[in-house]
Design an enzyme around this catalytic site. Structure first.
Site, PDB file in Angstrom:
ATOM      1  N   LYS A  48       0.854  -1.201   0.000  1.00  0.00           N
ATOM      2  CA  LYS A  48       0.000   0.000   0.000  1.00  0.00           C
ATOM      3  C   LYS A  48       0.890   1.252   0.000  1.00  0.00           C
ATOM      4  O   LYS A  48       2.105   1.152   0.240  1.00  0.00           O
ATOM      5  CB  LYS A  48      -0.907  -0.022   1.231  1.00  0.00           C
ATOM      6  CG  LYS A  48      -0.153   0.018   2.556  1.00  0.00           C
ATOM      7  CD  LYS A  48      -1.032  -0.343   3.744  1.00  0.00           C
ATOM      8  CE  LYS A  48      -0.212  -0.331   5.025  1.00  0.00           C
ATOM      9  NZ  LYS A  48      -0.962  -0.854   6.179  1.00  0.00           N
ATOM     10  N   TYR A 267      16.151  29.560   9.408  1.00  0.00           N
ATOM     11  CA  TYR A 267      14.932  30.215   9.896  1.00  0.00           C
ATOM     12  C   TYR A 267      14.862  30.192  11.419  1.00  0.00           C
ATOM     13  O   TYR A 267      15.226  29.200  12.052  1.00  0.00           O
ATOM     14  CB  TYR A 267      13.697  29.500   9.345  1.00  0.00           C
ATOM     15  CG  TYR A 267      13.431  29.781   7.882  1.00  0.00           C
ATOM     16  CD1 TYR A 267      13.145  31.065   7.439  1.00  0.00           C
ATOM     17  CD2 TYR A 267      13.444  28.740   6.961  1.00  0.00           C
ATOM     18  CE1 TYR A 267      12.889  31.309   6.095  1.00  0.00           C
ATOM     19  CE2 TYR A 267      13.187  28.969   5.617  1.00  0.00           C
ATOM     20  CZ  TYR A 267      12.912  30.267   5.191  1.00  0.00           C
ATOM     21  OH  TYR A 267      12.664  30.506   3.870  1.00  0.00           O
ATOM     22  N   MET A 315      12.478  24.332   3.005  1.00  0.00           N
ATOM     23  CA  MET A 315      11.701  23.581   2.013  1.00  0.00           C
ATOM     24  C   MET A 315      12.599  22.818   1.043  1.00  0.00           C
ATOM     25  O   MET A 315      12.312  21.683   0.670  1.00  0.00           O
ATOM     26  CB  MET A 315      10.781  24.523   1.228  1.00  0.00           C
ATOM     27  CG  MET A 315       9.815  23.778   0.322  1.00  0.00           C
ATOM     28  SD  MET A 315       8.789  24.872  -0.670  1.00  0.00           S
ATOM     29  CE  MET A 315       7.793  25.677   0.551  1.00  0.00           C
TER      30      MET A 315
HETATM   31  C1  LIG Z   1      -0.077  -1.862   6.852  1.00  0.00           C
HETATM   32  C2  LIG Z   1      -0.658  -3.157   7.325  1.00  0.00           C
HETATM   33  C3  LIG Z   1       0.134  -4.317   7.452  1.00  0.00           C
HETATM   34  C4  LIG Z   1       1.654  -4.299   7.332  1.00  0.00           C
HETATM   35  O1  LIG Z   1       2.205  -3.853   8.556  1.00  0.00           O
HETATM   36  P1  LIG Z   1       3.787  -3.731   8.804  1.00  0.00           P
HETATM   37  O2  LIG Z   1       3.892  -3.236  10.190  1.00  0.00           O
HETATM   38  O3  LIG Z   1       4.272  -2.732   7.810  1.00  0.00           O
HETATM   39  O4  LIG Z   1       4.366  -5.076   8.587  1.00  0.00           O
HETATM   40  C5  LIG Z   1      -0.495  -5.514   7.728  1.00  0.00           C
HETATM   41  N1  LIG Z   1      -1.845  -5.567   7.911  1.00  0.00           N
HETATM   42  C6  LIG Z   1      -2.634  -4.471   7.830  1.00  0.00           C
HETATM   43  C7  LIG Z   1      -4.093  -4.604   8.050  1.00  0.00           C
HETATM   44  C8  LIG Z   1      -2.071  -3.239   7.559  1.00  0.00           C
HETATM   45  O5  LIG Z   1      -2.865  -2.152   7.506  1.00  0.00           O
END
Ligand SMILES: *Cc1c(COP(=O)(O)O)cnc(C)c1O
Length: 366
Positions: A48, A267, A315
């Site tokens: 993801k 800054y 930035m």
């Molecule tokens: C993001 C996620 C994972 C992976 O988790 P990690 O800590 O990156 O291994 C697994 N299951 C679900 C439901 C997630 O949202």
């Protein structure tokens, strides 16, 4: 196998020198590490958020030996299908309406169902082909999932639908990064009670749960962060877990200033030179995904030598302490990567590697 992503591809608006190097050998090394721990369990790498900023296309292609993949949303899954990925793809967010449900059937996706209205929607829509959804159980995470008490009934109901081939059971730990936490035991107990009553495929473990073997008897593992070579634990380094950094975030030294004692840098003018010294300027900043909240003292590697931030991150630039460092304009700077763990930078910033990786890779479209 490794690839440089040219800056033009990385940052579409200009030709900056800051870039991400994605080491696909390291990715495959980490995947082999997951395989070694997995035993009989199948593996769906979690890709993801553009594979945690690493470029989902190249990551999915490099992990061609995986049994499946997991993403959050439908558009991410469709892009993988269009790329030619054939394995089962799990959708953590499931479907939001009948159209998305049809797309799940059409693209052979495995949506996670976490709300009763999603059960109703599935029950009231004929599909072009039967699907294999997951029923997500809220055993204590308090995010997505049906309450434990409703799961058996809904699982049985779904199983009887002609548009459903089989229904898996899935849960997610809230505190897997703290293996001794009592909530883990409670979540496991609640899930085991259900799993023992229902003849379902199961999926439980993220990286932390796999590494600490919280739940050794599931069908599908869901590792994310460990594949990218970062540690899910505060007190264990990625290296000690046998993992290799996949992303290195690199920039260059573009200026070297000789400043007198008392001169301020950046800054707010709230960092002042404690002595006459040289300060370097690096061509990367929060606009490139480097965290603005990184405080003075955050490590960076300049030409192989350990240095640190001074003053606030801008930035498109940041300043570094060049005392005792052999450096010239044009020298390579590593913000994190093989020489400096992203976990170390994250802990200085007060966040987790996940956030830094996603932000640095936001512009990456490989
Ligand atoms: C993001 C996620 C994972 C992976 O988790 P990690 O800590 O990156 O291994 C697994 N299951 C679900 C439901 C997630 O949202």
């Amino acid at each position: 196998m490794s690839r440089e992503i040219p800056s033009q591809q990385l940052f579409s608006s200009n030709h900056r020198a800051a870039r991400l190097h994605i080491d696909l050998d390291a990715l495959q090394h980490n995947f082999a590490r997951v395989q070694a721990l997995a035993g009989e369990r199948r593996i769906m790498p979690v890709i993801k958020a553009n594979a945690y900023g690493h470029g989902v296309k190249q990551v999915a292609a490099a992990l061609h030996g995986a049994d499946g993949f997991a993403v959050a949303q439908l558009d991410e899954a469709i892009a993988l299908r269009e790329q030619g990925i054939r394995q089962p793809i799990t959708l953590f967010h499931g479907f939001a309406n009948a159209q998305q449900l049809q797309a799940c059937a059409e693209y052979r996706l495995r949506p996670a169902i976490s709300q009763l209205w999603q059960v109703e929607l599935l029950a009231s829509n004929a599909l072009s082909q039967a699907i294999q959804p997951w029923l997500k159980v809220d055993t204590g995470m308090g995010r997505l999932g049906l309450p434990v008490a409703e799961v058996s009934e809904q699982w049985r109901r779904l199983n009887q639908l002609p548009q459903v081939q089989s229904v898996g059971l899935m849960m997610h730990f809230a505190n897997a990064d703290q293996p001794e936490d009592a909530l883990n035991r409670q979540q496991i107990e609640r899930f085991v009670t259900l799993a023992s009553q229902l003849d379902a495929e199961t999926s439980v473990s993220n990286s932390a749960a796999l590494l600490s073997e919280l739940y050794p008897c599931e069908d599908w593992l869901r590792p994310g962060i460990m594949l990218y070579g970062a540690s899910p634990f505060l007190d264990q380094s990625a290296q000690s877990l046998g993992l290799r950094a996949v992303m290195s975030f690199q920039a260059q030294l573009i200026a070297i200033n000789q400043l007198p004692a008392g001169a301020s840098v950046g800054y707010g003018a709230d960092w002042c030179c404690p002595q006459a010294m040289s300060v370097g300027i690096v061509n990367v900043g929060y606009g490139d995904g480097y965290p603005r909240m990184a405080p003075s003292g955050t490590p960076v590697i300049i030409n192989g030598q350990l240095s640190q931030l001074v003053g606030r991150v801008s930035m498109d630039s940041l300043a570094v302490d060049l005392r005792g460092i052999d450096a010239q304009c044009g020298d390579a700077v590593e913000l994190w990567g093989q020489q400096l763990s992203v976990d170390e930078v994250a802990s200085r910033v007060g966040t987790i590697s996940y956030e830094l990786l996603c932000n640095a890779g936001r512009g990456l479209r490989a």
